[in-house]
Design a protein around this motif. Structure first.
Motif, PDB file in Angstrom:
ATOM      1  N   LEU A   1       0.744  -1.144   0.114  1.00 15.47           N
ATOM      2  CA  LEU A   1      -0.065  -0.043   0.095  1.00 15.47           C
ATOM      3  C   LEU A   1       1.005   1.176   0.083  1.00 15.47           C
ATOM      4  CD1 LEU A   1      -3.036   0.591   0.281  1.00 15.47           C
ATOM      5  CD2 LEU A   1      -2.857   0.877   2.623  1.00 15.47           C
ATOM      6  N   SER A   2       1.035   1.736  -1.131  1.00 14.72           N
ATOM      7  CA  SER A   2       2.068   2.849  -1.258  1.00 14.72           C
ATOM      8  C   SER A   2       1.571   4.181  -1.523  1.00 14.72           C
ATOM      9  CB  SER A   2       3.081   2.402  -2.346  1.00 14.72           C
ATOM     10  OG  SER A   2       3.542   1.355  -2.207  1.00 14.72           O
ATOM     11  N   SER A   3       2.396   5.145  -1.582  1.00 17.95           N
ATOM     12  CA  SER A   3       1.880   6.610  -1.658  1.00 17.95           C
ATOM     13  C   SER A   3       1.356   6.813  -3.079  1.00 17.95           C
ATOM     14  CB  SER A   3       3.094   7.528  -1.618  1.00 17.95           C
ATOM     15  OG  SER A   3       4.117   7.473  -2.584  1.00 17.95           O
TER      16      SER A   3
ATOM     17  N   HIS B   1      11.685  11.357   2.057  1.00 11.78           N
ATOM     18  CA  HIS B   1      12.612  10.867   2.890  1.00 11.78           C
ATOM     19  C   HIS B   1      12.099  10.546   4.307  1.00 11.78           C
ATOM     20  CE1 HIS B   1      16.214  10.428   5.229  1.00 11.78           C
ATOM     21  NE2 HIS B   1      16.025  11.249   5.983  1.00 11.78           N
ATOM     22  N   GLU B   2      10.941  11.599   4.613  1.00 15.03           N
ATOM     23  CA  GLU B   2      10.363  11.356   6.058  1.00 15.03           C
ATOM     24  C   GLU B   2       9.427  10.190   5.980  1.00 15.03           C
ATOM     25  OE1 GLU B   2       8.351  15.132   6.658  1.00 15.03           O
ATOM     26  OE2 GLU B   2       9.903  16.090   5.820  1.00 15.03           O
ATOM     27  N   TYR B   3       8.807   9.904   4.752  1.00 15.10           N
ATOM     28  CA  TYR B   3       8.092   8.970   4.823  1.00 15.10           C
ATOM     29  C   TYR B   3       8.900   7.497   4.791  1.00 15.10           C
ATOM     30  CZ  TYR B   3       3.746  11.075   3.041  1.00 15.10           C
ATOM     31  OH  TYR B   3       2.844  11.983   2.810  1.00 15.10           O
ATOM     32  N   ALA B   4       9.957   7.415   4.327  1.00 15.58           N
ATOM     33  CA  ALA B   4      10.734   6.357   4.362  1.00 15.58           C
ATOM     34  C   ALA B   4      10.893   5.966   5.899  1.00 15.58           C
ATOM     35  CB  ALA B   4      11.943   6.529   3.599  1.00 15.58           C
TER      36      ALA B   4
ATOM     37  N   LYS C   1       2.797  15.154  11.752  1.00 13.31           N
ATOM     38  CA  LYS C   1       2.341  16.463  11.144  1.00 13.31           C
ATOM     39  C   LYS C   1       1.487  16.420  10.029  1.00 13.31           C
ATOM     40  CE  LYS C   1       6.346  17.153   7.972  1.00 13.31           C
ATOM     41  NZ  LYS C   1       7.197  18.027   7.321  1.00 13.31           N
ATOM     42  N   ALA C   2       0.601  17.562   9.691  1.00 12.49           N
ATOM     43  CA  ALA C   2       0.032  17.348   8.659  1.00 12.49           C
ATOM     44  C   ALA C   2       0.511  17.147   7.155  1.00 12.49           C
ATOM     45  CB  ALA C   2      -1.003  18.833   8.536  1.00 12.49           C
ATOM     46  N   GLN C   3       0.094  16.046   6.581  1.00  9.43           N
ATOM     47  CA  GLN C   3       0.525  15.991   5.216  1.00  9.43           C
ATOM     48  C   GLN C   3      -0.292  15.056   4.503  1.00  9.43           C
ATOM     49  OE1 GLN C   3       4.207  13.562   6.512  1.00  9.43           O
ATOM     50  NE2 GLN C   3       3.046  11.898   7.174  1.00  9.43           N
ATOM     51  N   VAL C   4      -0.026  14.709   3.145  1.00 12.05           N
ATOM     52  CA  VAL C   4      -0.668  13.816   2.045  1.00 12.05           C
ATOM     53  C   VAL C   4       0.098  12.795   2.132  1.00 12.05           C
ATOM     54  CG1 VAL C   4      -1.256  13.417  -0.176  1.00 12.05           C
ATOM     55  CG2 VAL C   4      -1.413  15.865   0.613  1.00 12.05           C
ATOM     56  N   GLU C   5      -0.687  11.616   2.465  1.00 16.37           N
ATOM     57  CA  GLU C   5      -0.055  10.259   2.371  1.00 16.37           C
ATOM     58  C   GLU C   5      -0.165   9.624   1.000  1.00 16.37           C
ATOM     59  OE1 GLU C   5      -2.084   8.283   5.974  1.00 16.37           O
ATOM     60  OE2 GLU C   5      -1.679   9.964   7.069  1.00 16.37           O
ATOM     61  N   ILE C   6      -1.302   9.762   0.430  1.00 18.39           N
ATOM     62  CA  ILE C   6      -1.335   8.863  -0.717  1.00 18.39           C
ATOM     63  C   ILE C   6      -1.875   9.609  -1.831  1.00 18.39           C
ATOM     64  CG2 ILE C   6      -3.486   7.770   0.019  1.00 18.39           C
ATOM     65  CD1 ILE C   6      -2.622   5.098  -1.410  1.00 18.39           C
ATOM     66  N   ILE C   7      -1.625   9.320  -2.942  1.00 20.94           N
ATOM     67  CA  ILE C   7      -2.508  10.056  -4.362  1.00 20.94           C
ATOM     68  C   ILE C   7      -3.020   8.675  -4.981  1.00 20.94           C
ATOM     69  CG2 ILE C   7      -2.158  11.265  -6.509  1.00 20.94           C
ATOM     70  CD1 ILE C   7      -1.477  12.891  -3.911  1.00 20.94           C
TER      71      ILE C   7
ATOM     72  N   PRO D   1       5.949   2.768   0.723  1.00 20.38           N
ATOM     73  CA  PRO D   1       4.892   2.307   1.452  1.00 20.38           C
ATOM     74  C   PRO D   1       4.478   3.270   2.360  1.00 20.38           C
ATOM     75  CG  PRO D   1       6.792   0.548   0.893  1.00 20.38           C
ATOM     76  CD  PRO D   1       7.423   1.950   0.750  1.00 20.38           C
ATOM     77  N   LEU D   2       3.200   3.331   2.797  1.00 19.46           N
ATOM     78  CA  LEU D   2       2.815   4.343   3.788  1.00 19.46           C
ATOM     79  C   LEU D   2       3.086   3.876   4.968  1.00 19.46           C
ATOM     80  CD1 LEU D   2      -0.978   4.563   2.918  1.00 19.46           C
ATOM     81  CD2 LEU D   2       0.792   5.778   1.945  1.00 19.46           C
TER      82      LEU D   2
END
Length: 485
Positions: free
Chosen positions: A247-249, A473-476, A320-326, A262-263
């Motif tokens: 389940l990826s971005s 990088h933060e997601y990783a 922190k507020a962010q978009v996780e997936i498109i 991956p999320l």
């Protein structure tokens, strides 16, 4: 039965088609023999089998069910059933080298299919009398045929594991020759009360026959409901879904494997938004039971067993507020109803929804103004034409128009980000992509863009580049720090 430490795990059809990967990456892996148990596996049919049993999910090409339901194909379904036996026994031939085990597997599935053949012949004969209507029995036929696929894969997997020294147990929930029809929860309770999870490894059919009729609500998503209710009824520590991808971005085939991540972590709210777009981590109704009982859901990649996957919980909110997936959906029809009489007159939307419900059309989103309501629906052109005709009757002074579009959505557990809408629209404008409509709710978990279908891939890549790739990088780090419970 110990309920405090076991997991319930679902294996998808594509994964099931690769027995060695399922055994080596999911069931056995690097575990000692004593660590093989305290797990329940709910299995789907092998890849492509349900298409042969019902109809092809994408092309609509008829399988046994569709041919039987078609009054003009008197015996075509019987010929298709014969081909099905060959197809399933060929799968057995690839799985079992031992001729005795192959014979046992072939006998099981042949008996099951021939039993169904006899039942359908009797039903066809019965419905030749005017007092009995075939339409009244078609849902039962659909469920009976669907159950063949999971019975086949579950029986084979249990048999193969037993041959390899694992105390696997085939758990058949399909209701084959059952004498009573029970509610789903009661059926599951009865099945698992007799199982000792400390020394038995249940291999369970994803289809479960029950009073509620799973296909009536979930159609081909029934195995997720079975999986979810087993986790709830047995009080599982964790529910796990094994898929052939992370389940990826975003879709790596569109954005590029080197750009997606991956999320790692997300919540059931995000899972619901994905389900609305037809990209299910889990069906919303199945996820509801897990969420209410505070059972975490983990989505893992069958072919990367060392990766901890994506953990979905009810209370997770990104630090922190962010978009996780498109994510998005193509082949969506926009059905627009314009009527000057709507202004100040309540009830117009209800009339439209009644029509969509009558034709069993699922709408994914909608927008409205003083005199126009547009629903974005996932259905076939044939159904759209029927809906339009009914709407023209319901709104004699209105104008009904349709258009094929795509929905593209930015989704996250917390997207309260100043300027995110402006950044999103700019990223699309920079690629000369026109936005036909925008939807953003106060809950701040997604923003939807309606665009021309031709721009779908470009839009996914543009939004991913603007909203996610600067933070990869933060997601990783989040993904790497997520460890299995």
């Amino acid at each position: 039965m110990t309920t405090a430490q076991h997991t319930v795990e679902k294996i998808g059809g594509t994964s099931m088609s690769n027995y060695e990967a399922v055994r080596d990456n999911i069931i056995v892996g690097k575990r000692k023999k004593s660590d093989l148990y305290q797990r329940i596996f709910v299995v789907s049919a092998y890849g492509g089998v349900t298409n042969e049993l019902l109809e092809h999910k994408k092309t609509g090409e008829p399988g046994v069910y569709a041919l039987f339901a078609d009054a003009e194909s008197d015996w075509a379904w019987g010929d298709d059933l014969t081909k099905l036996i060959q197809f399933l026994t060929d799968i057995n031939g690839e799985l079992f080298e031992d001729p005795m085990l192959k014979q046992q597997a072939d006998q099981f599935i042949t008996d099951r299919i021939e039993g169904v053949r006899g039942c359908l012949i009797d039903l066809q004969r019965l419905c030749s009398y005017g007092q009995f209507q075939l339409e009244e029995h078609l849902l039962t036929v659909r469920e009976m045929l669907a159950g063949i696929g999971e019975a086949h894969s579950a029986f084979n997997t249990a048999l193969k594991l037993q041959q390899e020294g694992i105390n696997a147990r085939f758990v058949d929930l399909t209701g084959w020759r059952d004498s009573e029809l029970l509610p789903l929860d009661e059926k599951l309770q009865q099945a698992f009360d007799a199982i000792d999870l400390s020394r038995e490894l249940p291999i369970v059919t994803g289809y479960a026959q029950c009073k509620e009729g799973l296909m009536r609500t979930f159609d081909r998503g029934y195995s997720e409901m079975t999986f979810s209710r087993i986790a709830v009824i047995t009080n599982a520590r964790e529910a796990i879904i094994h898929k052939e991808y992370h389940l990826s971005s975003a879709d790596p085939n569109i954005v590029g494997e080197e750009k997606v991540v991956p999320l790692g972590r997300t919540n059931y709210d995000v899972a619901d938004q994905l389900a609305n777009l037809g990209m299910e981590a889990i069906h919303p109704r199945a996820g509801k039971g897990l969420r209410q009982n505070e059972i975490p859901l983990r989505v893992m990649n069958t072919f990367e067993p060392e990766h901890t996957g994506t953990l979905i919980t009810g209370d997770y909110v990104s630090e922190k507020a962010q978009v996780e997936i498109i994510a998005g959906a193509k082949g969506v029809f926009a059905i627009e109803v314009f009527d000057q009489d709507m202004q100040g007159e309540p009830g117009s939307d209800r009339k439209i929804l009644d029509v969509l419900t009558r034709f069993k059309v699922r709408f994914m989103s909608k927008d409205s103004n003083a005199n126009t309501i547009t629903h974005y629906v996932e259905t076939t052109l044939k159904h759209v034409k029927r809906v339009v005709k009914a709407l023209e009757e319901a709104f004699p002074n209105g104008e009904i128009s349709t258009r094929k579009v795509a929905l593209v959505s930015a989704i996250g557990s917390d997207m309260k980000i100043p300027g995110i809408l402006a950044r999103s629209v700019k990223s699309l404008a920079d690629k000369d992509i026109s936005v036909l409509a925008i939807h953003q709710c106060m809950r701040q978990v997604d923003i939807q863009f309606v665009i021309d279908e031709d721009h779908y891939n470009e839009a996914i890549a543009a939004l991913h580049g603007a909203l996610i790739e600067p933070h990869n990088h933060e997601y990783a780090i989040v993904a790497a720090s997520t460890t299995a419970s």
